[in-house]
Scaffold this motif. Sequence first.
Motif, PDB file in Angstrom:
ATOM      1  N   CYS A 180       0.836  -1.205   0.000  1.00 16.75           N
ATOM      2  CA  CYS A 180       0.000   0.000   0.000  1.00 16.75           C
ATOM      3  C   CYS A 180       0.869   1.252   0.000  1.00 16.75           C
ATOM      4  CB  CYS A 180      -0.924  -0.002   1.210  1.00 16.75           C
ATOM      5  SG  CYS A 180      -2.125  -1.354   1.209  1.00 16.75           S
ATOM      6  N   ALA A 181       1.909   1.244   0.821  1.00 18.18           N
ATOM      7  CA  ALA A 181       2.810   2.399   0.874  1.00 18.18           C
ATOM      8  C   ALA A 181       3.446   2.635  -0.489  1.00 18.18           C
ATOM      9  CB  ALA A 181       3.883   2.174   1.940  1.00 18.18           C
ATOM     10  N   ARG A 182       3.802   1.541  -1.177  1.00 14.03           N
ATOM     11  CA  ARG A 182       4.396   1.664  -2.507  1.00 14.03           C
ATOM     12  C   ARG A 182       3.415   2.317  -3.478  1.00 14.03           C
ATOM     13  NH1 ARG A 182       5.774  -3.955  -3.664  1.00 14.03           N
ATOM     14  NH2 ARG A 182       5.966  -4.029  -1.396  1.00 14.03           N
ATOM     15  N   ALA A 183       2.138   1.955  -3.355  1.00 16.05           N
ATOM     16  CA  ALA A 183       1.133   2.555  -4.240  1.00 16.05           C
ATOM     17  C   ALA A 183       1.049   4.062  -4.029  1.00 16.05           C
ATOM     18  CB  ALA A 183      -0.227   1.905  -3.986  1.00 16.05           C
ATOM     19  N   PHE A 184       0.998   4.493  -2.773  1.00 21.03           N
ATOM     20  CA  PHE A 184       0.917   5.926  -2.495  1.00 21.03           C
ATOM     21  C   PHE A 184       2.138   6.649  -3.066  1.00 21.03           C
ATOM     22  CE2 PHE A 184      -1.689   4.600   1.403  1.00 21.03           C
ATOM     23  CZ  PHE A 184      -2.865   4.741   0.703  1.00 21.03           C
ATOM     24  N   ALA A 185       3.313   6.055  -2.860  1.00 22.97           N
ATOM     25  CA  ALA A 185       4.546   6.674  -3.364  1.00 22.97           C
ATOM     26  C   ALA A 185       4.516   6.766  -4.887  1.00 22.97           C
ATOM     27  CB  ALA A 185       5.756   5.863  -2.899  1.00 22.97           C
ATOM     28  N   ASN A 186       3.988   5.738  -5.513  1.00 14.61           N
ATOM     29  CA  ASN A 186       3.884   5.707  -6.973  1.00 14.61           C
ATOM     30  C   ASN A 186       3.016   6.850  -7.479  1.00 14.61           C
ATOM     31  OD1 ASN A 186       4.114   4.774  -9.591  1.00 14.61           O
ATOM     32  ND2 ASN A 186       2.419   3.315  -9.396  1.00 14.61           N
ATOM     33  N   TRP A 187       1.887   7.071  -6.843  1.00 16.40           N
ATOM     34  CA  TRP A 187       0.962   8.131  -7.261  1.00 16.40           C
ATOM     35  C   TRP A 187       1.587   9.512  -7.031  1.00 16.40           C
ATOM     36  CZ3 TRP A 187      -3.479   5.489  -4.092  1.00 16.40           C
ATOM     37  CH2 TRP A 187      -3.770   4.259  -4.686  1.00 16.40           C
ATOM     38  N   GLN A 188       2.248   9.663  -5.893  1.00 14.75           N
ATOM     39  CA  GLN A 188       2.938  10.935  -5.630  1.00 14.75           C
ATOM     40  C   GLN A 188       3.954  11.224  -6.727  1.00 14.75           C
ATOM     41  OE1 GLN A 188       4.683  10.944  -1.701  1.00 14.75           O
ATOM     42  NE2 GLN A 188       2.721  10.547  -0.724  1.00 14.75           N
ATOM     43  N   GLU A 189       4.637  10.184  -7.147  1.00 17.06           N
ATOM     44  CA  GLU A 189       5.662  10.338  -8.173  1.00 17.06           C
ATOM     45  C   GLU A 189       5.061  10.869  -9.475  1.00 17.06           C
ATOM     46  OE1 GLU A 189       9.059  10.854  -9.740  1.00 17.06           O
ATOM     47  OE2 GLU A 189       8.819  10.247  -7.651  1.00 17.06           O
ATOM     48  N   LEU A 190       3.883  10.371  -9.819  1.00 18.02           N
ATOM     49  CA  LEU A 190       3.234  10.820 -11.049  1.00 18.02           C
ATOM     50  C   LEU A 190       2.892  12.307 -10.975  1.00 18.02           C
ATOM     51  CD1 LEU A 190       0.804   7.862 -11.837  1.00 18.02           C
ATOM     52  CD2 LEU A 190       2.867   8.518 -13.072  1.00 18.02           C
ATOM     53  N   VAL A 191       2.355  12.733  -9.840  1.00 17.17           N
ATOM     54  CA  VAL A 191       1.995  14.151  -9.681  1.00 17.17           C
ATOM     55  C   VAL A 191       3.258  15.005  -9.665  1.00 17.17           C
ATOM     56  CG1 VAL A 191       0.914  15.840  -8.156  1.00 17.17           C
ATOM     57  CG2 VAL A 191      -0.121  13.583  -8.449  1.00 17.17           C
ATOM     58  N   ALA A 192       4.281  14.540  -8.951  1.00 15.09           N
ATOM     59  CA  ALA A 192       5.535  15.294  -8.874  1.00 15.09           C
ATOM     60  C   ALA A 192       6.134  15.477 -10.262  1.00 15.09           C
ATOM     61  CB  ALA A 192       6.516  14.587  -7.944  1.00 15.09           C
ATOM     62  N   ALA A 193       6.085  14.425 -11.067  1.00  8.88           N
ATOM     63  CA  ALA A 193       6.650  14.501 -12.420  1.00  8.88           C
ATOM     64  C   ALA A 193       5.953  15.581 -13.243  1.00  8.88           C
ATOM     65  CB  ALA A 193       6.541  13.142 -13.112  1.00  8.88           C
ATOM     66  N   LYS A 194       4.618  15.645 -13.088  1.00  2.59           N
ATOM     67  CA  LYS A 194       3.863  16.664 -13.817  1.00  2.59           C
ATOM     68  C   LYS A 194       4.302  18.071 -13.405  1.00  2.59           C
ATOM     69  CE  LYS A 194       0.311  18.380 -16.194  1.00  2.59           C
ATOM     70  NZ  LYS A 194       0.117  18.147 -17.634  1.00  2.59           N
ATOM     71  N   LEU A 195       4.478  18.269 -12.102  1.00  2.26           N
ATOM     72  CA  LEU A 195       4.867  19.586 -11.602  1.00  2.26           C
ATOM     73  C   LEU A 195       6.292  19.938 -12.037  1.00  2.26           C
ATOM     74  CD1 LEU A 195       3.330  19.240  -8.039  1.00  2.26           C
ATOM     75  CD2 LEU A 195       2.561  20.809  -9.819  1.00  2.26           C
ATOM     76  N   LEU A 196       7.178  18.958 -11.964  1.00  5.82           N
ATOM     77  CA  LEU A 196       8.566  19.198 -12.368  1.00  5.82           C
ATOM     78  C   LEU A 196       8.634  19.549 -13.849  1.00  5.82           C
ATOM     79  CD1 LEU A 196      10.331  16.339 -10.378  1.00  5.82           C
ATOM     80  CD2 LEU A 196      10.545  18.805  -9.998  1.00  5.82           C
ATOM     81  N   ALA A 197       7.826  18.859 -14.635  1.00  5.93           N
ATOM     82  CA  ALA A 197       7.818  19.126 -16.077  1.00  5.93           C
ATOM     83  C   ALA A 197       7.289  20.524 -16.381  1.00  5.93           C
ATOM     84  CB  ALA A 197       6.981  18.075 -16.797  1.00  5.93           C
ATOM     85  N   SER A 198       6.527  21.072 -15.431  1.00  6.93           N
ATOM     86  CA  SER A 198       5.981  22.420 -15.631  1.00  6.93           C
ATOM     87  C   SER A 198       6.875  23.490 -15.014  1.00  6.93           C
ATOM     88  CB  SER A 198       4.587  22.505 -15.012  1.00  6.93           C
ATOM     89  OG  SER A 198       3.747  21.516 -15.549  1.00  6.93           O
ATOM     90  N   GLY A 199       8.057  23.097 -14.575  1.00 12.53           N
ATOM     91  CA  GLY A 199       9.023  24.078 -14.091  1.00 12.53           C
ATOM     92  C   GLY A 199       8.984  24.354 -12.600  1.00 12.53           C
TER      93      GLY A 199
END
Lengths: 197, 197
Positions: free
Chosen positions: B129-148
């Motif tokens: 379960c913890a891995r799933a949460f981390a995975n989802w956070q990673e997706l959102v973080a990637a979007k934000l990083l890609a936006s500068g």
Amino acid sequence: MAATGTTTELGTRERLVRTASRLMQHGGYENTPVKQLVREAGATLGSLYHFFPGGKQELAVAAIHFGDEEFAALLRAGLTAHPDPAEAVEAVTGLLAEALEASDWLDGCPVTATALETVGRLPDLQAACARAFANWQELVAAKLLASGYPEEEARDLAITVVNTLEGAEMTSQVTRSRTPLLVAGRHLARLVASYRP
Amino acid sequence: MAATGTTTELGTRERLVRTASRLMQHGGYENTPVKQLVREAGATLGSLYHFFPGGKQELAVAAIHFGDEEFAALLRAGLTAHPDPAEAVEAVTGLLAEALEASDWLDGCPVTATALETVGRLPDLQAACARAFANWQELVAAKLLASGYPEEEARDLAITVVNTLEGAEMTSQVTRSRTPLLVAGRHLARLVASYRP
DNA sequence: CGCTGGATAGAGCGTTCGTTCTAGTCATTC
DNA sequence: GAATGACTAGAACGAACGCTCTATCCAGCG
């Protein structure tokens, strides 16, 4: 005993409710066997079915109400710690993080686990959980209204504040880290402040 | 059958995993009896213990991973719908609210219920379960990083975005209302936008 | 054709579940 | 001191739990 007029320590009924609340906080409803429950409460099966003819389910509803009030007390403590609602909300996350870590990451929200497992299964329990969430929202909304926030914004902010607290509490619990709660505190403070009248 | 070289429809193993994921999404781990599970999957106990020698627990870990990927797919769909991360996050809440109401408020987060009831009890499941949460956070973080967005702000925002989605999804489920999710969408969009580089 | 091994099938095991039931304790009241 | 009623006590019950076990099926191969 001296004062036999009142309960000397804690009545059996009260011990049952508190123990049920604590165990359900950890593992939810189904993961809390009645026999373990009465043992840890220092009671017996006879007592349980004497005070709660509806059985485990009726006791669980009482336990959710107890957890509701318990969490509300912590919420009130944090909210009154600062006049400014933004700082107050952040204070709440600090209190939650502290309590959570002190319990070795076991004492999360006393309602969430039960709420999720009873959705669509046990309407009585689901309703009790929904009432708890509404109660907490009401406390936050009252703080915002008292600080001059417009009605609608206060209500909506209260919804998100409570929801984010719930989500962050769960993630902090699962990952055994203060970070999710503390980050939530900073972000909620910023969000609340951005609506400041 | 024509193509006997590959699985014709869905293999027994896959059906077990998907059924387990769906049932655990509704009631969590303990509320999902293996006999009901194999029945709804169109399998038998023999097949379950053939593919998962570790029994129910091993199947549950696979089911959490499946739910992880499933939720990640919805997250990706919402995040790529708009170039602006704030609008993208709000789009996600719309997708979640739609899917939740369409399931009569039953198909909540596929991980949360299990996460809460396994804390401190079943480390394998808790870790999944913890891995799933981390995975989802990673997706959102990637979007934000890609936006500068700067690294640290992106990571912290991702934590709160996922936590708030979790909390709002749960409250929407329990109260049978889109409001918590939609309000969360507006607030998260405002919060994300307030950090725009 | 017989052999082999992955996959299927479900009866039945021991355990634990929530609940019921009868028996008992003990302070209070007449 | 007998009667009363709130409360305690835990053995026992049927149902449901996860899992083991033996038997069977059947495609691939010599």
